[in-house]
Design an enzyme around this catalytic site. Structure first.
Site, PDB file in Angstrom:
ATOM      1  N   SER A 136      11.190  -6.045  35.663  1.00  9.70           N
ATOM      2  CA  SER A 136      11.802  -7.089  36.452  1.00  9.70           C
ATOM      3  C   SER A 136      11.613  -7.892  36.441  1.00  9.70           C
ATOM      4  CB  SER A 136      11.363  -6.494  37.916  1.00  9.70           C
ATOM      5  OG  SER A 136      11.611  -6.961  38.524  1.00  9.70           O
ATOM      6  N   TYR A 149       4.517  -2.038  41.586  1.00  5.77           N
ATOM      7  CA  TYR A 149       5.717  -1.523  41.167  1.00  5.77           C
ATOM      8  C   TYR A 149       5.344  -3.439  39.890  1.00  5.77           C
ATOM      9  CZ  TYR A 149      10.350  -2.276  40.254  1.00  5.77           C
ATOM     10  OH  TYR A 149      11.542  -2.860  39.737  1.00  5.77           O
TER      11      TYR A 149
END
Length: 256
Positions: A136, A149
């Site tokens: 990401s 995350y």
């Protein structure tokens, strides 16, 4: 590459990868927790593309089930591993339950690491293979998305670069894909409304761009980034620091 194993293949990014790779003629091994969804998707893919599709239901946070997927990677040859399964948690770092944090790390970090470890020996023996790790952009921007995350996605980028350095000369291509906000179920599952975000990429656009980068053999693909020169400058700056890491004394700027 004749067979690809895809984790998180029942929906979202993994499901689109399954469709696109089947269209390219690859046989598939689909991994996810939802066996019924996997069976439905496998049936559609077999009918649409006349490829072999194996279904392997597994919860990658459970050691026994993770071991079953590792065993499959070490069995009949898998030429392409798509490490896509991942999740986020609701709330913030200080409100998250410790057990939930452990679960997140097992899914986002431990599972892709172990699956890559299971796949690589066979790839090295055959002299070819590829691993795609879905990271990401927040792995590069923890100040924008400050939680665990982001840290797990930063790990996946570093893992990808380390594997590429070690195994690239042995015929293994490793690609890190860094999506920005993409319309998947991860938002609802983490208690966030995707429609509140200023810009959201559709899953099909993301996967098609990532596969474009795959065909170009990009080590890192950032589909949302308009100017590739920015990433190249970032990497050049990182590499420029490397000689400075080899000193026996603290830098002069730390002298009292």
């Amino acid at each position: 590459m004749t067979t690809a194993l895809i984790t998180g293949a029942s929906s979202g990014i993994g499901a689109v990868y399954a469709d696109r790779l089947a269209a390219r003629g690859l046989d598939l091994v689909l991994v996810a927790r939802a066996a019924d969804k996997l069976e439905e998707r496998a049936a559609r893919l077999r009918q649409a593309y006349a490829v072999a599709v194996e279904v392997l239901p597994a919860d990658l946070t459970e050691p026994t089930q993770l071991a079953q997927v590792e065993a499959r990677l070490g069995g009949a040859p898998i030429g392409l591993l798509i490490n896509n399964a991942g999740a986020n948690l609701p709330g913030t770092f200080d409100t998250a339950d410790a057990a939930d944090l452990d679960w997140l790390i097992r899914l986002n970090v431990t599972a892709p690491t172990r699956l890559a470890r299971a796949a690589i020996p066979g790839m090295v023996a055959r002299g070819e293979g590829a691993i795609v790790n879905i990271g990401s952009v927040v792995g590069l921007a923890p100040d924008i998305f400050p939680d665990t995350y982001s840290a797990t996605k930063s790990f996946l980028l570093t893992l990808s670069q380390a594997l590429a350095t070690q195994f690239g000369p042995k015929g293994i291509y490793v690609q890190a894909v860094l999506p920005a906000a993409t319309r998947t179920d991860i938002w609802a599952r983490s208690g966030r409304n995707v429609d509140d975000l200023p810009a959201v990429m559709e899953v099909e656009d993301l996967v098609d761009a990532a596969l474009n980068g795959f065909d170009r053999r990009e080590p890192v693909s950032i589909p949302v980034l308009p100017d590739a020169a920015q990433w190249e400058a970032f990497e050049a700056a990182r590499r420029a620091m490397l000689p400075g890491f080899s000193h026996a004394k603290p830098a002069a700027r730390y002298a009292s």
